[in-house]
Design an enzyme around this catalytic site. Structure first.
Site, short mmCIF file in Angstrom:
data_model
loop_
_atom_site.label_atom_id
_atom_site.label_comp_id
_atom_site.label_asym_id
_atom_site.label_seq_id
_atom_site.Cartn_x
_atom_site.Cartn_y
_atom_site.Cartn_z
N ILE B 99 0.75 -1.38 -0.21
CA ILE B 99 0.12 -0.30 0.33
C ILE B 99 0.46 1.07 -0.12
CG2 ILE B 99 -2.40 -1.42 1.20
CD1 ILE B 99 -1.20 -0.13 4.09
N GLY B 100 1.44 1.19 -0.76
CA GLY B 100 3.10 2.08 -0.49
C GLY B 100 3.71 1.92 0.18
N GLN B 101 3.58 1.79 1.42
CA GLN B 101 4.16 1.51 2.43
C GLN B 101 6.09 0.56 2.37
OE1 GLN B 101 2.72 -0.75 2.24
NE2 GLN B 101 2.39 -2.76 3.37
N ARG B 142 2.32 -4.37 11.76
CA ARG B 142 2.72 -5.82 12.25
C ARG B 142 3.28 -6.46 10.64
NH1 ARG B 142 -0.85 -9.61 9.38
NH2 ARG B 142 -0.22 -11.08 10.81
N ALA B 337 13.61 -7.59 12.62
CA ALA B 337 13.00 -6.38 12.45
C ALA B 337 11.90 -5.37 13.32
CB ALA B 337 12.94 -6.50 10.97
N LYS B 338 11.51 -4.65 13.40
CA LYS B 338 10.39 -4.30 13.99
C LYS B 338 9.46 -3.12 12.42
CE LYS B 338 11.98 -2.88 17.79
NZ LYS B 338 12.40 -2.73 19.45
N GLU B 342 2.98 2.81 11.38
CA GLU B 342 2.49 4.05 12.63
C GLU B 342 3.14 4.96 13.11
OE1 GLU B 342 -1.87 1.49 13.36
OE2 GLU B 342 0.01 0.16 13.36
#
Lengths: 291, 384
Positions: B99-101, B142, B337-338, B342
């Protein structure tokens, strides 16, 4: 969901007479220049067919020129053309200031000075600078055209004096050596936003005195307005910081703003004072004065 | 007390308790974030607001932490599938949407790292809810942490089979096989190498399954809605920012002039994507803090378009200092990784609002701090 655009015929007359004939004879006509204000409204017109008369091919309606001590502006002159014009930068710095902040780069490339005036938004950024420069509007029809003072051109929000068969054929204002002017605005972000309130001041200097001064305010009344009561109060007086404060306070009284989604009436009234102060100081400096 | 010193006394550390009384046992990087932005912004030098004409410049700091996963301790899992084709290319499937992320691209980087495949050889398939493995929603920051760990599981399983076949083809023990640049090598004799296309072809011929399915379930959590206490998230992303603003005390206009961002991302799978997320979030955060104002009249929205609902434009984007990346790895996720989605907006809003307070001495309990609200507050305080 996006609504489809209404059906329309795009007519592109190459001459002004051709355009005026179409305006007089066809039903549901609408002149169009850059289209930046009109096209978004098409979605609200339903399927009503419209004859769009594109003025873009009519050469005599475009450009900036100086003639007999007056600056002539063609109505299809874009904001980008105004921004690039040395003549405007020198003769009407307030208009040059305004052109810099109208819309975005894309809007300034498409949008025109005539369109901005004919759209008759109380917040139109090109109106206050032209008002303080004593601009006149040329009303064209198949009959003989005539010039009217620009403040008489606006009738109310989105309303002008233009009749169905008329178009705005040009704008002119005197080119005065040594005069200074300035335009100030408050938007809700740096660019590409309507003015919450705007103001322009024009000044001619006679030594330390304001020989001539004109003030115009936008977005504080149903149309862009001049403030003659304030102008009369300060005309001819010695320029000073106190005079600036006095003019600003008096302009706050003239303004009759409303609350809307862009800002409160209280904020607009207070900002009229701030913008008039800033514009008055800058116009004075541009006229060669010191403060 | 100095706002940074105050936070240093109160921030979470390993062994500390969250507001929901969860004890954090690892991956708590807020101290490094806060120390980092304080140093980068020369915080100690900016303790007095500076007036320039009608404007006052102020500096503020904000801290944030954000759970990775679905809230309220809902069971969380993610699945992925990976397939190697006879030409040596791979197809990767995840239900985490682009979604673009950039999450699915992050998954592909994880797969590439484990398999030794060139990134160009991995095709990320658009998800289809009929056939793509269930990765649960693309939300809650997530996508990379959960989805990427399922990707790693699929990649590890496929890698074992590839190594088994490659070892036989190279005539060496499995432990000596290295997969790199879409080729299999004998680590002892690097000149001997086999392209993935040949390895994949042999997998098909020898009956080694060329497809694998990855699955990852989050450690069990619990949450008591009555008390609001519990073990809400398995892990948290931490962030800190310093903001520099200029408030025009005549007009109430606010300009955010610079942001110094820092984030504990566990492990930076793709630093450029992290920068992209953070830069976008800075713009979002500025909109949140000083511009975006959904207005209603009798229950009807009156700001119905972007003409009236103003969001920041490119011109409103401040100077952004280099992102300080802190890597306090999360022990259960691929490479530690995290998520960054947001968490990146959360520290921006308090940093901006605190900077406004620093500049003007005024506290706001309502955002956005639009020019008319700012002006009204300044007027009431006798400061304009």
């Amino acid at each position: 969901m996006l609504k489809p655009l209404t059906g329309f015929d795009l007519l592109r007359p190459p001459t002004l007479v051709g355009a005026l004939e179409m305006m007089s004879t066809l039903d549901s006509t609408m002149p169009i220049a850059g289209g930046t204000d009109i096209v978004p409204t098409f979605k609200d017109l339903g399927s009503k067919p419209v004859h769009l008369i594109d003025l873009g091919l009519i050469e005599e309606l475009n450009g900036v020129m100086e003639e007999d001590g007056k600056i002539l502006l063609g109505p299809t002159t874009t904001h980008a053309q105004i921004l690039a014009s040395k003549l405007i930068e020198e003769a009407a710095p307030a208009l040059h200031d305004a052109a810099r902040w109208i819309g975005s780069v894309q809007i300034r490339n498409r949008g025109t000075i005539g369109g901005n005036l004919c759209n008759a938004s109380p917040a139109a950024d090109s109106a206050p600078p032209l008002l303080v420069h004593g601009a006149e509007a040329h009303i064209c029809s198949l009959e003989e055209g005539h010039w009217i003072p620009l403040q008489e051109f606006f009738k109310g929000p989105k309303m002008t004096v233009l009749e169905k068969n008329e178009i705005l054929g040009g704008i002119r204002f005197p080119s005065v050596k040594g005069a200074g002017s300035s335009f100030q605005r408050i938007g809700r972000r740096k660019g590409f936003t309507l003015s919450v309130v705007n103001a322009a001041v024009y000044a001619e200097r006679d030594g330390e005195a304001l020989r001539e001064v004109r003030i115009a305010l936008g977005s504080v009344a149903p149309t862009p307005i001049r403030a003659p009561s304030v102008e009369n109060k300060i005309r001819g007086r010695k320029m000073s910081e106190e005079l600036v404060e006095e003019a600003a306070a008096a302009c706050g009284e003239v303004a009759k703003p409303i609350d809307d989604v862009r800002g409160t009436a209280e904020y607009r009234r207070d900002m009229v004072g701030v913008l008039v102060k800033r514009a008055m100081r800058e116009a004075w400096r541009r006229a060669g004065g010191e403060l | 007390m100095d706002p940074v010193d105050f936070r240093m006394k109160n921030i979470l550390r390993v062994g500390g308790h969250t507001t929901c009384d969860q004890v954090l046992d690892s991956s708590v990087g807020i101290e490094k974030c806060l120390t980092g932005v304080a140093a980068a912004s020369e915080w100690a030098k900016h303790r007095e607001p500076v007036r320039v004409g009608t404007k006052v410049r102020g500096w503020g700091v904000g801290c944030a932490y954000h759970g990775n996963s679905t809230s309220r301790s809902t069971p969380d899992w993610s699945a992925a599938s990976l397939m190697i084709h006879e030409d040596g290319s791979l197809t990767y499937r995840t239900g985490i949407c682009e979604i673009g992320q950039g999450s699915p691209f992050g998954h592909a980087k994880i797969v590439a790292e484990i398999i030794g495949a060139s990134l160009n050889d991995i095709r990320i398939e658009q998800p289809d809810t009929d056939s793509t493995p269930d990765s649960k929603p693309t939300h809650g920051s997530r996508g990379l942490m959960m989805g990427g760990t399922a990707a790693a599981d699929a990649a590890i399983k496929l890698r074992e089979r590839m190594v088994r076949v490659a070892a036989d083809m190279l005539g060496c023990p499995e432990a000596q096989v290295e997969l790199r640049d879409s080729q299999a090598y004998n680590r002892k004799k690097p000149a001997a190498k086999i392209p993935f296309a040949e390895v994949a072809e042999q997998m098909h011929i020898r009956g080694e399954n060329p497809a694998s399915y990855g699955f990852y379930t989050s450690p069990q959590r619990f949450f008591n809605p009555e008390t609001g206490l519990g073990h809400n998230y398995a892990v948290y992303t931490f962030a800190a920012s310093v903001a520099e603003v200029e408030v025009d005390t005549e007009t109430g206009q606010i300009e955010v002039t610079k942001i110094w961002p820092a984030m504990d991302v566990g492990k930076a799978i793709d630093p450029l994507i992290i920068d992209g997320q953070i830069h976008g979030a800075i713009s979002h955060g500025i909109g949140f803090a000083i511009m975006e104002n959904l207005q209603l009249k009798n229950g009807v929205v009156t700001t119905t378009g972007f003409k009236d609902y103003v969001i920041p434009s490119a011109l409103d984007t401040p100077e952004i200092d280099d992102t300080i990346i802190v890597e306090e790895a999360y022990k259960h996720a691929a490479f530690g990784a995290k998520g960054v989605g947001e968490p990146s907006i959360l520290s921006i809003v308090p940093a901006v609002v605190n900077a406004i307070h620093h500049a003007t001495g005024l506290r706001f309990s309502t955002i956005p701090i639009t020019p008319d609200r700012m002006h009204k507050a300044l007027k009431e305080a006798g400061k304009c």
